[in-house]
Design a protein around this motif. Structure first.
Motif, PDB file in Angstrom:
ATOM      1  N   GLU A  80       0.819  -1.217   0.000  1.00  9.63           N
ATOM      2  CA  GLU A  80       0.000   0.000   0.000  1.00  9.63           C
ATOM      3  C   GLU A  80       0.855   1.271   0.000  1.00  9.63           C
ATOM      4  OE1 GLU A  80      -0.625  -2.727   1.807  1.00  9.63           O
ATOM      5  OE2 GLU A  80      -2.691  -3.283   1.291  1.00  9.63           O
ATOM      6  N   GLN A 140       1.456   2.003  -3.591  1.00 13.67           N
ATOM      7  CA  GLN A 140       0.162   2.281  -4.236  1.00 13.67           C
ATOM      8  C   GLN A 140      -0.362   3.672  -3.873  1.00 13.67           C
ATOM      9  OE1 GLN A 140      -1.412  -1.572  -2.713  1.00 13.67           O
ATOM     10  NE2 GLN A 140      -2.238  -1.803  -4.756  1.00 13.67           N
ATOM     11  N   THR A 180     -10.527  12.436   4.373  1.00  9.29           N
ATOM     12  CA  THR A 180      -9.971  11.091   4.276  1.00  9.29           C
ATOM     13  C   THR A 180      -8.775  10.925   5.215  1.00  9.29           C
ATOM     14  OG1 THR A 180     -10.629  11.044   1.954  1.00  9.29           O
ATOM     15  CG2 THR A 180      -9.038   9.373   2.656  1.00  9.29           C
ATOM     16  N   ARG A 188      -0.616  -3.625   7.688  1.00  8.10           N
ATOM     17  CA  ARG A 188      -1.524  -3.750   6.534  1.00  8.10           C
ATOM     18  C   ARG A 188      -2.991  -3.598   6.913  1.00  8.10           C
ATOM     19  NH1 ARG A 188      -0.511  -7.758   1.609  1.00  8.10           N
ATOM     20  NH2 ARG A 188      -1.675  -6.094   0.562  1.00  8.10           N
ATOM     21  N   ALA A 220      -4.381  -0.996   4.435  1.00  9.15           N
ATOM     22  CA  ALA A 220      -5.334  -1.455   3.409  1.00  9.15           C
ATOM     23  C   ALA A 220      -6.658  -0.719   3.543  1.00  9.15           C
ATOM     24  CB  ALA A 220      -5.542  -2.964   3.526  1.00  9.15           C
ATOM     25  N   GLY A 221      -7.068  -0.429   4.778  1.00 14.81           N
ATOM     26  CA  GLY A 221      -8.307   0.306   5.002  1.00 14.81           C
ATOM     27  C   GLY A 221      -8.223   1.708   4.418  1.00 14.81           C
ATOM     28  N   THR A 222      -7.104   2.375   4.668  1.00 13.28           N
ATOM     29  CA  THR A 222      -6.925   3.728   4.140  1.00 13.28           C
ATOM     30  C   THR A 222      -6.897   3.700   2.621  1.00 13.28           C
ATOM     31  OG1 THR A 222      -5.622   4.314   6.094  1.00 13.28           O
ATOM     32  CG2 THR A 222      -5.465   5.806   4.202  1.00 13.28           C
ATOM     33  N   LEU A 223      -6.138   2.754   2.054  1.00 13.16           N
ATOM     34  CA  LEU A 223      -6.005   2.719   0.593  1.00 13.16           C
ATOM     35  C   LEU A 223      -7.354   2.425  -0.077  1.00 13.16           C
ATOM     36  CD1 LEU A 223      -3.836   2.952  -1.722  1.00 13.16           C
ATOM     37  CD2 LEU A 223      -4.043   0.462  -1.858  1.00 13.16           C
ATOM     38  N   ALA A 224      -8.132   1.531   0.497  1.00 12.28           N
ATOM     39  CA  ALA A 224      -9.441   1.201  -0.091  1.00 12.28           C
ATOM     40  C   ALA A 224     -10.308   2.454  -0.166  1.00 12.28           C
ATOM     41  CB  ALA A 224     -10.126   0.118   0.738  1.00 12.28           C
ATOM     42  N   GLN A 225     -10.265   3.239   0.897  1.00 14.34           N
ATOM     43  CA  GLN A 225     -11.043   4.474   0.926  1.00 14.34           C
ATOM     44  C   GLN A 225     -10.543   5.465  -0.134  1.00 14.34           C
ATOM     45  OE1 GLN A 225     -10.842   6.435   4.708  1.00 14.34           O
ATOM     46  NE2 GLN A 225     -12.971   7.133   4.582  1.00 14.34           N
ATOM     47  N   TYR A 264      -8.838   4.768  -2.947  1.00 12.70           N
ATOM     48  CA  TYR A 264      -9.163   4.273  -4.291  1.00 12.70           C
ATOM     49  C   TYR A 264     -10.626   4.578  -4.625  1.00 12.70           C
ATOM     50  CZ  TYR A 264      -4.875   1.754  -5.676  1.00 12.70           C
ATOM     51  OH  TYR A 264      -3.605   1.415  -6.098  1.00 12.70           O
ATOM     52  N   ASP A 265     -11.479   4.337  -3.661  1.00  9.15           N
ATOM     53  CA  ASP A 265     -12.900   4.608  -3.873  1.00  9.15           C
ATOM     54  C   ASP A 265     -13.125   6.101  -4.176  1.00  9.15           C
ATOM     55  OD1 ASP A 265     -15.702   3.794  -3.757  1.00  9.15           O
ATOM     56  OD2 ASP A 265     -15.774   5.089  -1.978  1.00  9.15           O
TER      57      ASP A 265
END
Ligand code: ADP
Ligand code: NA
Length: 324
Positions: free
Chosen positions: A83, A86, A168, A308, A312-317, A319-320
């Motif tokens: 992440e 990413q 965010t 992670r 991963a939680g931050t990245l998902a938000q 990306y959305d």
């Protein structure tokens, strides 16, 4: 809280410890900490693969030996948490080219590398650092004065993203921990001790005690004889007193009193003892940790798994929000 350190030198030095890593250990009591060996940053300059891998493990082992406690803090290797790269890309696309070009560390570092060895990665690495911090929603980032500009960039980009895409990121505070000491090079006390000046002026934590004692004995001082702190006129002696005080817990005023009527040689001799007594158990523990590589790798895998969960939680938000 998040902080990271490069694994490039193989051994940390006294400046790294007294200026940063000691605070990492202390701050674990007051915050949830994410501590990262930033190997992605290490490849912004040419590296040897086997050496990088070894240095990454040796760095992690030293952090544990110094007191980073994996039961309280997530200790992990940056490349184990994809992440970082990413989110780094997303943040690069939010950064102005001119804005990135104003980073003074890039100017210094690219000059040192020479134009032919200056990579785009070296240019954008402050933006990867932005991602390192924002992924963990860090409220505080303990940094040295030299990192202030990068922290300002982090704040600017967090505010920009939040403004454009909705709340965010936590906007982190610059936090220069009290008690962080600035350690000077023993041979050129106008400059900070640094792995980029790896001569006799830089005391590495993993140096042999004999080597350490010799470096301290040959520290550059001045032609006077009084052991007193005077940063402007006696930077060398002042630096030795700073290091002694930071490791022994005695104040500089107490040390000046103790060394009243004694010479520079006595100070150096005692300081060599103080430093070698401090590093001996750190070295022993580092070697024990490195001798059980499977266990060390397990510790780092656990740290990466913990990291992670948050990253991963931050990245998902993110990306959305950007429309992926
Ligand atoms: P180096 O200067 O050896 O390349 P880094 O830039 O990788 O070290 O620094 C890692 C951390 O150690 C940073 O937080 C930095 O502020 C701190 N640090 C490095 N050198 C010193 C020093 N001489 N005195 C105090 N802190 C230092
Ligand atoms: Na530095």
């Amino acid at each position: 809280m998040l902080s990271g350190i490069q694994p490039t030198a193989g051994s940390f030095h006294l400046g790294n410890y007294l200026g940063a890593l000691r605070q990492w250990v202390d701050l674990q009591d007051s915050a949830e900490a994410f501590y990262c060996v930033v190997d992605l940053h290490a490849i912004t300059v040419a590296q040897d693969p086997a050496e990088l891998r070894r240095n990454t493990l040796t760095s992690a082992a030293q952090l544990l030996a110094l007191g980073v406690d994996p039961s309280r803090s997530a200790l992990f290797v940056q490349s184990h948490v994809p992440e970082h790269a990413q989110l780094g890309w997303v943040m690069q696309c939010l950064t102005g080219f001119g804005e990135a070009g104003r980073m003074t560390q890039f100017k210094d570092k690219s000059q040192r590398q020479g134009a032919a060895n200056t990579t785009v990665g070296l240019f954008t690495y402050p933006i990867l650092q932005v991602a390192d911090i924002l992924l963990y929603q860090a409220a505080r980032v303990p940094v040295g004065e030299d990192q202030r500009q990068h922290l300002e960039l982090t704040r600017d980009l967090a505010v920009r993203f939040n403004g454009r895409f909705g709340e965010t990121f936590t906007v982190p505070e610059v936090f220069i921990p009290p008690g962080a000491a600035k350690v000077l090079d023993l041979q050129t006390p106008e400059k900070q001790m640094s792995k980029s000046l790896p001569g006799a002026g830089c005391v590495f934590l993993l140096d042999e005690p004999k080597v350490t004692a010799k470096k301290i004995r040959s520290a550059v001082t001045d032609t006077g004889r009084e052991v007193v702190a005077d940063a402007a006129n006696k930077p060398g002696i002042t630096n030795l007193l700073t290091i002694h005080s930071a490791l022994s817990g005695r104040t500089v005023a107490q040390l000046e009193q103790d060394f009243d009527g004694r010479g520079y040689g006595d100070l150096k001799k005692e300081l060599a003892e103080v430093v070698t007594e401090f590093v001996a158990p750190v070295q022993q523990r580092t070697h024990e940790l490195l001798d059980d590589r499977a266990e060390l790798e397990r510790t780092l895998a656990e740290g990466a798994a913990r990291a992670r969960e948050v990253a991963a939680g931050t990245l998902a938000q993110v990306y959305d929000r950007v429309g992926f």
